[in-house]
Design a protein around this motif. Sequence first.
Motif, mmCIF file in Angstrom:
data_model
loop_
_atom_site.group_PDB
_atom_site.id
_atom_site.type_symbol
_atom_site.label_atom_id
_atom_site.label_comp_id
_atom_site.label_asym_id
_atom_site.label_seq_id
_atom_site.Cartn_x
_atom_site.Cartn_y
_atom_site.Cartn_z
ATOM 1 N N ARG A 147 7.472 -10.966 -33.287
ATOM 2 C CA ARG A 147 7.857 -12.370 -33.365
ATOM 3 C C ARG A 147 6.758 -13.308 -33.833
ATOM 4 N NH1 ARG A 147 12.142 -13.228 -28.573
ATOM 5 N NH2 ARG A 147 13.065 -11.180 -28.748
ATOM 6 N N GLN A 148 5.677 -12.791 -34.357
ATOM 7 C CA GLN A 148 4.635 -13.670 -34.872
ATOM 8 C C GLN A 148 4.055 -13.074 -36.151
ATOM 9 O OE1 GLN A 148 1.706 -13.994 -31.799
ATOM 10 N NE2 GLN A 148 0.557 -12.252 -32.479
ATOM 11 N N PRO A 149 3.364 -13.887 -36.939
ATOM 12 C CA PRO A 149 2.774 -13.367 -38.182
ATOM 13 C C PRO A 149 1.717 -12.294 -37.894
ATOM 14 C CG PRO A 149 2.668 -15.773 -38.111
ATOM 15 C CD PRO A 149 3.136 -15.313 -36.776
ATOM 16 N N THR A 150 1.449 -11.462 -38.881
ATOM 17 C CA THR A 150 0.442 -10.421 -38.750
ATOM 18 C C THR A 150 -0.940 -11.062 -38.621
ATOM 19 O OG1 THR A 150 1.786 -8.941 -40.082
ATOM 20 C CG2 THR A 150 -0.523 -8.370 -39.856
ATOM 21 N N ILE A 151 -1.753 -10.534 -37.708
ATOM 22 C CA ILE A 151 -3.107 -11.023 -37.475
ATOM 23 C C ILE A 151 -4.085 -9.929 -37.892
ATOM 24 C CG2 ILE A 151 -4.759 -11.813 -35.739
ATOM 25 C CD1 ILE A 151 -2.331 -12.688 -34.051
ATOM 26 N N PHE A 152 -5.173 -10.331 -38.556
ATOM 27 C CA PHE A 152 -6.194 -9.389 -38.995
ATOM 28 C C PHE A 152 -7.525 -9.721 -38.346
ATOM 29 C CE2 PHE A 152 -3.048 -9.353 -42.340
ATOM 30 C CZ PHE A 152 -2.909 -8.006 -42.609
ATOM 31 N N LEU A 153 -8.277 -8.684 -37.987
ATOM 32 C CA LEU A 153 -9.647 -8.850 -37.524
ATOM 33 C C LEU A 153 -10.527 -8.568 -38.731
ATOM 34 C CD1 LEU A 153 -11.749 -9.291 -35.310
ATOM 35 C CD2 LEU A 153 -11.586 -6.850 -34.789
ATOM 36 N N LEU A 201 -6.555 -1.930 -44.281
ATOM 37 C CA LEU A 201 -7.876 -1.783 -43.680
ATOM 38 C C LEU A 201 -8.892 -1.467 -44.770
ATOM 39 C CD1 LEU A 201 -7.114 0.261 -40.457
ATOM 40 C CD2 LEU A 201 -7.346 -2.197 -40.706
ATOM 41 N N GLY A 202 -9.999 -2.173 -44.750
ATOM 42 C CA GLY A 202 -11.045 -1.957 -45.741
ATOM 43 C C GLY A 202 -11.007 -2.921 -46.908
ATOM 44 N N ASP A 203 -9.929 -3.712 -47.037
ATOM 45 C CA ASP A 203 -9.851 -4.697 -48.118
ATOM 46 C C ASP A 203 -10.907 -5.775 -47.924
ATOM 47 O OD1 ASP A 203 -7.749 -3.431 -49.331
ATOM 48 O OD2 ASP A 203 -6.229 -4.892 -48.735
ATOM 49 N N LYS A 206 -5.715 -4.467 -37.752
ATOM 50 C CA LYS A 206 -4.467 -5.175 -38.061
ATOM 51 C C LYS A 206 -3.605 -5.200 -36.808
ATOM 52 C CE LYS A 206 -0.610 -4.777 -41.298
ATOM 53 N NZ LYS A 206 -0.078 -3.983 -42.421
ATOM 54 N N ILE A 207 -3.118 -6.394 -36.449
ATOM 55 C CA ILE A 207 -2.268 -6.545 -35.272
ATOM 56 C C ILE A 207 -0.894 -7.017 -35.738
ATOM 57 C CG2 ILE A 207 -1.950 -7.735 -33.079
ATOM 58 C CD1 ILE A 207 -5.042 -8.162 -33.122
ATOM 59 N N VAL A 208 0.118 -6.190 -35.488
ATOM 60 C CA VAL A 208 1.483 -6.515 -35.916
ATOM 61 C C VAL A 208 2.362 -6.609 -34.679
ATOM 62 C CG1 VAL A 208 3.451 -5.765 -37.291
ATOM 63 C CG2 VAL A 208 1.141 -5.240 -38.064
ATOM 64 N N GLU A 209 3.025 -7.748 -34.530
ATOM 65 C CA GLU A 209 3.992 -7.943 -33.462
ATOM 66 C C GLU A 209 5.284 -8.446 -34.076
ATOM 67 O OE1 GLU A 209 2.489 -10.261 -30.270
ATOM 68 O OE2 GLU A 209 0.751 -8.983 -29.980
#
Length: 89
Positions: free
Chosen positions: A33-39, A7-9, A28-31
């Motif tokens: 079975r799927q790749p990490t998603i960033f807002l 966060l903040g990068d 940051k959204i981490v699940e």
Amino acid sequence: MNRPYALGDLVRFKLTTGQFTEGVIVHKIVEKRQPTIFLVEAADRRRAFRFEAELALIAEVETRGIDGVSEGFEAAMAAPVFASHGADD
């Protein structure tokens, strides 16, 4: 890349128009079975969801001199603040 995004990068990413822009990672959204998603929020305050593979690191939050707070955002409160008993809405 030897370090995950934080966060903040400050990152660079492609818009749907094909142009590249820069933005700050705000969520940051981490699940499992799927790749990490960033807002990511751009300088014009527009936000976009992007997969980790679609981002390119420009500057780490530590090198930008911001302690866990991205530009334009307030620091997270250390403890939640609640209204006193009997306070009106």
